[in-house]
Design an enzyme around this catalytic site. Structure first.
Site, short mmCIF file in Angstrom:
data_model
loop_
_atom_site.label_atom_id
_atom_site.label_comp_id
_atom_site.label_asym_id
_atom_site.label_seq_id
_atom_site.Cartn_x
_atom_site.Cartn_y
_atom_site.Cartn_z
CD GLU A 135 38.91 -45.03 18.00
OE1 GLU A 135 39.18 -44.18 17.12
OE2 GLU A 135 39.51 -46.10 18.10
CD GLU A 155 37.17 -49.28 16.65
OE1 GLU A 155 38.22 -48.98 16.06
OE2 GLU A 155 36.24 -48.48 16.82
#
Ligand code: GLA
Length: 678
Positions: A162, A319
Site C-alpha cells: 500500500e 486484500e
C-alpha cells in the site's frame, strides 16, 4: 493512460497449473510459533487457499542488524507452503523499516506539513524521496530476489505494501529537493512556473528554484498551484519508489510478474492510480467494506473503477476483510452472506483472485481486533466455515478466469485530479465532496437497474452512449474536446455543478462558469451560490450545499427542473442542451442520490438510461464477464429480500443448475449464470 512499457502478465501458474481462481491472504507466520505453521497449512488446504502474500512486514527479522541476514525461517515456510501446493506472492519486505535503520538514520523519517518528525513505532515511517532509505530498501530487494529467484513457489512479487498509505505527504528537506527536480522537469523555466502558479498574488514570486518549498504550514492559504503540483509530485514519488524496486526485480527475476497493492477506495484520495497501471504487470487492489446500507454499492463502485484502471484485464483483489476491520470509529462484523457476496462482487468486476488481510487474526499488535480467515475463535467458527465455502465456490467458477468484463453503455468518468482540487481549501464552501457526488450517480444508476462503468477520465469514451461527469472540476482543452465529441457524435453528456471551472493548474477559466464547458452545456453562471440550508426544486428534489444561478445562452437549452425556494426560486436548476441527436445535461446543485435519480428518470428518452427489467427494479446489480465463448452474468442481490429470476442460461458454480431454471436469489447473495456467448 498506461505509463510505461510493462506488459500485462498474470500471476504465474504455480503448483496448481493454469486456470485457477487465486485464493488466499497476507500470511504473517513470523507472528506465530512454528507449531502453528503446520496447522496453518492444513487449514489453508481445507479452505482451498492457493496463494499467500508473505514477508510484507518482515524486514526487521530478515535483517535483524545492518547487513546481517536471516532467511532460514523464510526458507522453511516457503518450502512448507510449496510442499502443500500453496504458491507465494513474495513481498519485497520494505514496507516497515527496522529499528536499527531509523536509529542510525533518523533522517529517513517523514516530516509532516507542520514540521513534526514521524517516529518509528507504527509502520511505513520512511521518506519516499530519501536516498538513504532507497539504498537500504533496494539492497533488501536484491537479497530476496537473488535468494528466491528460482524457487518454484514464487509466482509473483508484492512490491512494498500500500505505497503511500501513511507516508504519501512528506515535507522534509529530501522532499523539497526532489520536488524542485520534479518541477524543473515539468516546467522549462521559472517564468513558466511563476505564471501558472499565479505567484504575482501575495508577493509569492520565485527568482531561484531553491526558494521553492513543499507547501508546509503557512500563515495563510497556501498557493493552490503549489499544492496541486505537490500532490502530483507526491503521487509520482511513490511511483518512483515502485519503479526502483521493480527495476531490481526485473533485472534479477525477469519472468516473475510484479504488482503492488493499490488502494482504489473512498478513503484514499491522493494517489493517481490510473497513472500507475503501466508500472505493474497486473493490477492488485485492497478494499474494505464501508459499513452501512450503501456499503455494498460502494464496494461495487471501487471494484468497477479498479477493473477499468486494469484496462479491462483480470486483476487481483489483494486484500479485503472476512469480517470486521479495526480502524474505523465503529467496526461491525459482516452480516451473514456478506463474506461471499463481497468476494464475488469483486470477481464480477474482473478480479481473478480473492485474498484477505490476513490469514490468521493476530494475537498482539495494533490489528489484533481486525478479522482474519482464521479468527481468534479458531476454525470452528462462522467465519472459517464461510472461508471454506468461498474456497469451494472459487474453484467451481475457476473456468471463467481470464474472462473480460463486458462494457456497459453508460460511463461515469472518474478523475482523481478533480477529486483533489475540488476539495481544496479557499473555495466557496468546504462542504463539497467529489467522491460522494460520483457515488450518488452510481447509486442512482443501480437503483434504476442501469449498468455503468466507472472509468478513469483519460480512458476512451468512444464505446459509451452516455457519459456522466460528476463535478468534473478540472478540464483541460484536450478533455473539453473529448467531451464535445461525445455530444457531436449524437451521444449524451451529463455533468454537474463546479465542473469545467479550472485548468490543469487550478486557474479559473474566465468568462463565467462552468468555464471550459460553458458552450457545450449552453449556459453561464456568474456567481456560485453555496447554500447555508437546503432548498427545494420544483420536482421535489432537495439541493444541499451548493446551487448556481444559471443564465441560458440559447433557446436550444431546455429547463428540466427549477429552484422552488430561496433566492433562486423560479430559476433553472437542471438544463439540457440538444445538439442533433446528442445532448448535454447540466445539474447545478448537489441533489443527492434521490435527486439525481429524478434527473436520470427525466432523461428516459435516452435508450441507454432505461433500466434492465431483469434487475427487478434495481434490486439486483447485473455485471457480465465473457471469455472462451461463454458469458457469465452475475446477479448480485442488493437487498435483504429474496429475488426470483428466470434466466435463459444455467446457474454456474457449486450450486450449478439447468438452463432456464428459476432461481431464488437469497438476500445478499450473488448468483452467476453462464450461457454460450451469442
Ligand atoms: C491495509 C494493510 C494491511 C492491514 C489492513 C487492515 O490494507 O495493507 O497490512 O493493515 O490494511 O485493514
Amino acid at each position: 493512460m498506461a505509463t510505461d512499457a510493462t506488459t500485462y502478465q498474470w500471476v504465474k501458474d504455480g503448483a496448481l497449473g493454469a486456470g485457477k481462481m487465486r485464493y488466499g491472504a497476507d500470511y504473517n507466520p513470523e507472528q506465530w510459533p512454528r507449531e502453528v505453521w503446520a496447522e496453518d497449512v492444513r487449514l489453508m488446504r481445507e479452505a482451498g487457499v492457493n496463494i499467500v502474500s508473505l514477508g510484507i512486514f518482515s524486514w526487521a527479522l530478515l535483517e535483524p542488524r545492518e547487513g546481517e541476514w536471516d532467511f532460514d525461517w523464510l526458507d522453511d515456510i516457503i518450502d512448507l507452503l510449496h510442499e502443500n501446493g500453496i504458491d507465494v506472492d513474495l513481498a519485497t519486505a520494505t514496507a516497515s523499516p527496522p529499528a536499527w535503520l531509523t536509529t542510525k538514520h533518523p533522517e529517513v523519517l517523514p516530516v509532516t506539513a507542520d514540521g513534526t518528525i514521524l517516529s518509528p513505532g507504527g509502520r511505513q515511517h520512511w521518506r519516499p524521496t530519501s536516498p538513504i532509505f532507497r539504498e537500504y530498501a533496494l539492497r533488501l530487494v536484491r537479497q530476496l530476489a537473488t535468494r528466491y529467484a528460482d524457487h518454484p513457489a514464487l509466482v509473483a512479487w508484492h512490491i512494498g505494501n500500500e505505497l503511500g498509505c501513511h507516508n504519501l505527504y512528506d515535507f522534509s528537506d529530501d522532499a523539497a529537493r526532489a520536488f524542485r527536480i520534479w518541477l524543473q522537469e515539468h516546467y522549462t523555466s521559472l517564468d513558466a512556473l511563476n505564471d501558472v502558479w499565479g505567484t504575482a498574488f501575495w508577493s509569492q514570486h520565485y527568482s531561484e528554484w531553491d526558494e521553492i518549498l513543499p507547501p508546509r504550514v503557512a500563515a495563510a492559504q497556501r498557493n493552490p498551484g503549489q499544492q496541486l503540483d505537490f500532490q502530483r509530485f507526491s503521487s509520482d514519488a511513490q511511483r518512483d519508489h515502485l519503479r526502483a524496486e521493480a527495476a531490481v526485480l526485473a533485472e534479477l527475476t525477469p519472468g516473475v510478474p510484479r504488482t503492488t497493492n493499490f488502494m482504489v477506495a473512498q478513503n484514499i484520495r491522493d494517489i493517481d492510480y490510473p497513472s500507475w497501471t503501466g508500472d505493474v504487470d497486473f493490477v492488485s487492489n485492497d478494499h474494505y467494506l464501508r459499513p452501512g446500507p450503501r456499503g455494498r454499492d460502494d464496494l461495487s463502485f471501487w471494484a468497477n473503477l479498479t477493473g477499468n484502471i486494469a484496462e479491462g484485464r483480470p486483476w487481483l483483489l489483494m486484500e479485503h476483510a472476512t469480517s470486521a476491520v479495526n480502524w474505523r470509529e465503529i467496526n461491525p462484523p459482516k452480516r451473514p452472506g456478506e463474506l461471499m457476496r463481497d468476494a464475488l462482487t469483486h470477481v464480477a468486476h474482473g478480479a481473478d483472485g480473492v485474498c484477505y488481510f490476513q490469514w490468521r487474526q493476530s494475537r498482539a499488535g495494533g490489528e489484533r481486533y481486525h478479522s482474519g480467515m482464521v479468527p481468534h475463535a479458531g476454525a470452528d467458527s462462522r467465519v472459517f466455515r464461510d472461508v471454506v465455502a468461498l474456497g469451494a465456490e472459487l474453484q467451481a467458477i475457476a473456468p471463467m478466469t481470464g474472462a473480460h468484463r463486458e462494457k456497459a453503455r453508460v460511463a461515469i468518468a472518474f478523475d482523481y485530479i478533480s477529486w483533489w482540487v475540488s476539495g481544496r481549501d479557499s473555495h466557496p464552501t468546504e462542504l463539497l465532496r467529489y467522491d460522494e457526488e460520483a457515488l450518488s450517480w452510481y447509486f442512482a444508476l443501480l437503483d434504476l437497474g442501469i449498468r455503468a462503468d466507472v472509468v478513469p477520465v483519460d480512458a476512451s469514451f468512444d464505446d459509451y452512449d452516455v457519459v456522466i461527469a460528476p463535478m468534473l472540476h478540472v478540464v483541460t482543452d484536450d478533455l473539453r474536446g473529448r467531451l464535445e465529441q461525445i455530444v457531436a457524435d449524437g451521444r449524451h453528456l451529463i455533468t454537474t455543478y463546479f465542473s469545467g471551472t479550472v485548468d490543469e493548474y487550478d486557474r479559473v477559466w474566465l468568462g463565467g462558469y462552468p468555464g471550459a464547458l460553458r458552450e457545450l452545456v449552453g449556459l453561464t453562471v456568474e456567481e456560485f451560490v453555496p447554500l447555508l440550508a437546503p432548498e427545494k426544486l420544483a420536482s421535489g428534489a432537495s439541493a444541499t450545499n451548493w446551487s448556481e444561478r444559471i443564465i441560458r445562452l440559447g433557446d436550444d437549452v431546455e429547463v428540466l427542473d427549477t429552484y422552488a425556494s430561496g433566492d433562486l426560486a423560479g430559476e433553472p436548476a437542471v438544463t439540457r442542451r440538444r445538439v442533433g441527436a446528442g445532448s448535454a445535461t447540466y445539474v447545478s446543485a448537489d441533489l443527492g442520490v434521490e435527486g439525481v435519480t429524478g434527473v436520470l428518470r427525466s432523461l428516459s428518452d435516452i435508450d441507454a438510461l432505461r433500466g434492465d427489467e431483469r434487475t427487478a427494479g434495481g434490486k439486483l446489480e447485473i455485471i457480465t464477464r465473457a471469455g472462451d465463448g461463454i458469458r457469465y452474468e452475475f446477479f448480485a442481490n442488493r437487498t435483504d429480500e429474496v429475488v426470483t429470476l428466470t434466466p435463459t442460461g444455467a446457474r454456474f458454480g457449486t450450486d450449478a443448475g439447468a438452463p432456464g431454471a428459476t432461481i431464488e436469489i437469497q438476500p445478499r447473495e450473488v448468483v452467476i449464470v453462464a450461457e454460450p456467448a451469442a
